[in-house]
Structure formats: structure tokens, C-alpha cells
Design an enzyme around this catalytic site. Structure first.
Site, PDB file in Angstrom:
ATOM      1  N   ARG A 133       6.399  -7.716  -0.403  1.00  0.00           N
ATOM      2  CA  ARG A 133       6.427  -6.656  -1.406  1.00  0.00           C
ATOM      3  C   ARG A 133       7.019  -5.379  -0.802  1.00  0.00           C
ATOM      4  O   ARG A 133       6.566  -4.913   0.229  1.00  0.00           O
ATOM      5  CB  ARG A 133       5.017  -6.383  -1.943  1.00  0.00           C
ATOM      6  CG  ARG A 133       4.513  -7.457  -2.883  1.00  0.00           C
ATOM      7  CD  ARG A 133       3.072  -7.244  -3.288  1.00  0.00           C
ATOM      8  NE  ARG A 133       2.149  -7.479  -2.196  1.00  0.00           N
ATOM      9  CZ  ARG A 133       0.815  -7.410  -2.324  1.00  0.00           C
ATOM     10  NH1 ARG A 133       0.282  -7.086  -3.486  1.00  0.00           N
ATOM     11  NH2 ARG A 133       0.038  -7.661  -1.283  1.00  0.00           N
TER      12      ARG A 133
ATOM     13  N   CYS B  77       0.791  -1.229   0.000  1.00  0.00           N
ATOM     14  CA  CYS B  77       0.000   0.000   0.000  1.00  0.00           C
ATOM     15  C   CYS B  77       0.823   1.279   0.000  1.00  0.00           C
ATOM     16  O   CYS B  77       0.750   2.067  -0.950  1.00  0.00           O
ATOM     17  CB  CYS B  77      -0.954  -0.013   1.193  1.00  0.00           C
ATOM     18  SG  CYS B  77      -2.225  -1.283   1.103  1.00  0.00           S
TER      19      CYS B  77
END
Length: 443
Positions: free
Chosen positions: A327, A260
Site C-alpha cells: 500500500r 499508516c
């Protein structure tokens, strides 16, 4: 209500399961046949506390279904939630191709009034894009409304966040859609903010970018505190006690990662650029974060003369505890830099959950340890990258007893400085001045 959720990633899977838990009939649809097959067998594609149990219980009560059949999912739904991936492109822009594909699938099978919800984090204007795709791909004969209901779920606490959300944001220009979405979310008994679609889309980016800014800010203050001799923990308490600032997201460390914050900060910068606005403050947030993990290498260099001939343990690989998501994880950048800068360095890694993801990402460049003890034994230093409870509870004494030399570089400020000093550990953290014995003059 009958709900279709397109996409079974973090957002789609969690949202679908939790809406089923509220008593709705939910069909989760995905183009990935292997993933759907594994979920139907009880194998979760992600690690998220509480999720597996909710999938099992709601499937057994026939409230939750997983399929690759878009026609079945769309036909029976009152509300269709688009929760597909929106990854970053190389230039920082947001890839909305999966959203476009989802809209085209909806257009093929839409048969009566639906509310189509963008829950994926998407650039401003994507609501209109989805509406136009459906109209222009065969859906013009059927009345429908498009809305934006951004998600605010944190990986590792996504299920808890869903049922204890601080607010729901609903963006729509349709009173009918607004009424249905208000009804859908009413069991959550939380504040619901209604607005237009474009504002709702921008709220998500603004919220994540603001939180990312707090993280980069406290990390810059931590770096300054080290130079000036302050303690970032005390500083964070001092400023966080101001209700206008707040205590959350003021933990200094080696930067943010995950799906995010990195993506949304870059996406906001790109959106601003397209609109002719130079969003300098968020660009600096990104710049600070991109370098913060390097502090660990700087501190390692202070203690290890020849890193290329040493063995280093890296503890914690996921970007945060209670998830297997790597990630934009600082650990991956750290490993890459160490291997590039110091050929010959031997790296052992350990994480309670994310080992498989790292192996798939970087292969056999490092040694994968079965536990903390195996990772740190006879290593020249231990680098703490993710603050898993297991890593903290292992204890300073155990680290000292197993390391070849007691050097710990703590990127998450997990341990007490005085305890580390009293145990004879060379301990570096972020924004805290190491305890050093006062020198006594000998006359």
C-alpha cells in the site's frame, strides 16, 4: 481477561494474538468467512515475523479463537477492541464506516458491562460516535464505557513492538474503564499515559505525522546535499546525535509508504481543515513525499539513453522490509511511471515476500522473477527500492557480473560509494555524491 477483537488485519490480528500470549482468552471476529477459515487452517492473511508461531501455540492452549460469530465474541468479552480498517477516501478524509459497522454489531449483542476500545486509527470524535451508535442501536439499556488505546505497531516488527512498547496511551473519562485497561496492559511493564479520549485519538495522528515529517525533512536535506556536494549519511549522524532531534527516521531514501503515514498525514490535514486550520507543514510533508520516488527516474535518465528500449530490474516491492504490504509503496508508483513514460521498457521485478501482492495489483505488466539473479541478468540497470537483507547481501560484485552494464540506482543507500566505484559500477544513491576520479591534466 476475556477479550474480543473485531478485525483481523495487521492491528487486530497482531493485538489479539499478543494479548492471548499474555494469558488472556481472546476471540478474534471478522465478517470475512474465507479469511477466518484460512487462519483456522494456519494460513496467515499477512506476513509478519513471529505471528504464525504465536497463533499456533495460543490456539493449541485454547487461549485464542477465530470466528465470524459476533454474538459469541461480544457476549463473553470484558473488553471489546475495535481494530477494523479506516482507509483514506479520495479527498484524504478517513473512512470510519467499518468502525460504525462494528459498533452496530456490538450494540446488537451487548449483554453486560463492557469496555469498548477504539484501537483503529480514527479521527478525533470517533469515541463519541461509537458511544452514540451503541446507545441508539439498542445498547442504551446496558452500561458500557468507550476508550481510545491507539496502536503504535510497525509492520515487520509488530510482534516485537507489542511486547517492547515504549508507551501505552489510554484515553477514557471512566475510572472503571481506566482500571481495567491499566490491568490489561500491566504485564507489558512500560510507561502508561492516561488522558481523555480526544487527546488519545489526536496523539496517534500527531505521532505518525511527526515521524513522516522527519522523513520528508531528511529527504529534502538529501536532495540539497546532492546539489551542494554534501553527504547525507554524515549529515544525519551530525544532527541525529543531538538528543533533541534523535537518530531515528533520519535515513534518506525515496519516501515513506504503507498503510499508516500516507493515510494519517492526509487524515490530519483533513481534520484540521474541518476545524478551520490550514495545516501547511503537514501538507508540505505529503508534497515532498509524493515526488521523492521520482529521483530514481531522474538518475536513471542520466545513465540510460533510451529507457524505452531497455530492460530494468526493480528490486524490492513492499513499502519496507519484512512485510508484504504494498500500500502506497514507492515501487508501484515507480513501475507505473516507467511504463507510462517509456513505452516498450521491459521491467523485471523481485521481492522475497510481496510478489503475489504486486501481481494482484498490477497484473502481468512486468516480469516476475524467482530470485535476484534472474531479475538482474542482462538488464541495463538495477533499481533498489526496498532494503531487504537478501538484496543487500547479494553483493555489488554479483550485480556487476550479471548486469548488461553496471548501473545501479539505489533508493535506500544500501552500499558503500567507494566499493561501488572500485568495482567499476555506475552507482547513484540518495543524498550522496558519487565518487568520481580526479581528472589529471595532460601536458
Amino acid at each position: 481477561m476475556n477479550i474480543a477483537v473485531i478485525g483481523t488485519g495487521y492491528v487486530g490480528l497482531t493485538s489479539g494474538v499478543c494479548f492471548a500470549e499474555l494469558g488472556n482468552s481472546v476471540v478474534c471476529v471478522d465478517i470475512d468467512e474465507k479469511k477466518i477459515d484460512r487462519i483456522n487452517k494456519g494460513l496467515m492473511p499477512i506476513y509478519e515475523p513471529g505471528l504464525e508461531e504465536l497463533v499456533s501455540s495460543n490456539k493449541s492452549q485454547n487461549r485464542l479463537f477465530f470466528t465470524t460469530d459476533f454474538k459469541v465474541a461480544v457476549h463473553n468479552a470484558d473488553i471489546i477492541i475495535i481494530a477494523v480498517g479506516t482507509p483514506s477516501l479520495e479527498d484524504g478524509d478517513v473512512d470510519v464506516s467499518y468502525v460504525e459497522s462494528a459498533a452496530k454489531e456490538i450494540a446488537k449483542y451487548i449483554n453486560n458491562y463492557k469496555v469498548i476500545v477504539n484501537k483503529s486509527t480514527v479521527p478525533v470524535g470517533t469515541g463519541e460516535l461509537v458511544k452514540n451508535i451503541i446507545k441508539n442501536t439498542g445498547g442504551e439499556q446496558t452500561h458500557f464505557d468507550v476508550a481510545s488505546v491507539p496502536e503504535f505497531l510497525r509492520e515487520g516488527t509488530a510482534v516485537k513492538d507489542f511486547f517492547n512498547s515504549e508507551r501505552i496511551v489510554i484515553g477514557t473519562d471512566s475510572e472503571r474503564a481506566k482500571s481495567l485497561l491499566m490491568e490489561l496492559h500491566s504485564p507489558l511493564n512500560t510507561f502508561i499515559h492516561t488522558t481523555d479520549i480526544r487527546s488519545a485519538e489526536l496523539i496517534k495522528y500527531a505521532a505518525n505525522s511527526f515521524l513522516a515529517m522527519k522523513i520528508s525533512f531528511i529527504n529534502e536535506i538529501a536532495n540539497l546535499a546532492e546539489t551542494l556536494g554534501g553527504d547525507i549519511n554524515d549529515i544525519a549522524i551530525g544532527i541525529g546525535s543531538d538528543s533533541r532531534i534523535g537518530k531515528k527516521f533520519l535515513s534518506a531514501g525515496i519516501g515513506f509508504g504503507g498503510a499508516c503515514f500516507p493515510k494519517d498525514t492526509k487524515g490530519l490535514i483533513k481534520m484540521a481543515e474541518k476545524a478551520g486550520h490550514d495545516f501547511k507543514i503537514i501538507q508540505e510533508v505529503v508534497n515532498v513525499n509524493s515526488n521523492q520516488y521520482k529521483k530514481m527516474i531522474e538518475k536513471l535518465n542520466l545513465e540510460i539513453d533510451n529507457i524505452g528500449q531497455s530492460s530494468i530490474a526493480i528490486l524490492g516491492l513492499s513499502f519496507k522490509p519484512n512485510t508484504d504490504d504494498i500500500r502506497e509503496a514507492p515501487s508501484i508508483k515507480l513501475i507505473s511511471d516507467l511504463l507510462t513514460l517509456y513505452p516498450g521498457v521491459k521491467i523485471r521485478v523481485y521481492d522475497p515476500i510481496a510478489m503475489s501482492a504486486v501481481r494482484n495489483s498490477i497484473g502481468e505488466k512486468v516480469v516476475y522473477s524467482e530470485n535476484i539473479e534472474q531479475a538482474v541478468t542482462n538488464c541495463d540497470a538495477a533499481l533498489i527500492v526496498t532494503e531487504w537483507n537478501e538484496i543487500i547481501e547479494f553483493g555489488l560484485k554479483s550485480y556487476k557480473n550479471l548486469l548488461k552494464q553496471p548501473v545501479i540506482i539505489d533508493g535506500r543507500n544500501c552500499f558503500d560509494l567507494v566499493n561501488a566505484y572500485n568495482l567499476g559500477i555506475t552507482y547513484h544513491s540518495i543524498g550522496r555524491k558519487p565518487v568520481i576520479a580526479e581528472r589529471q591534466e595532460v601536458f
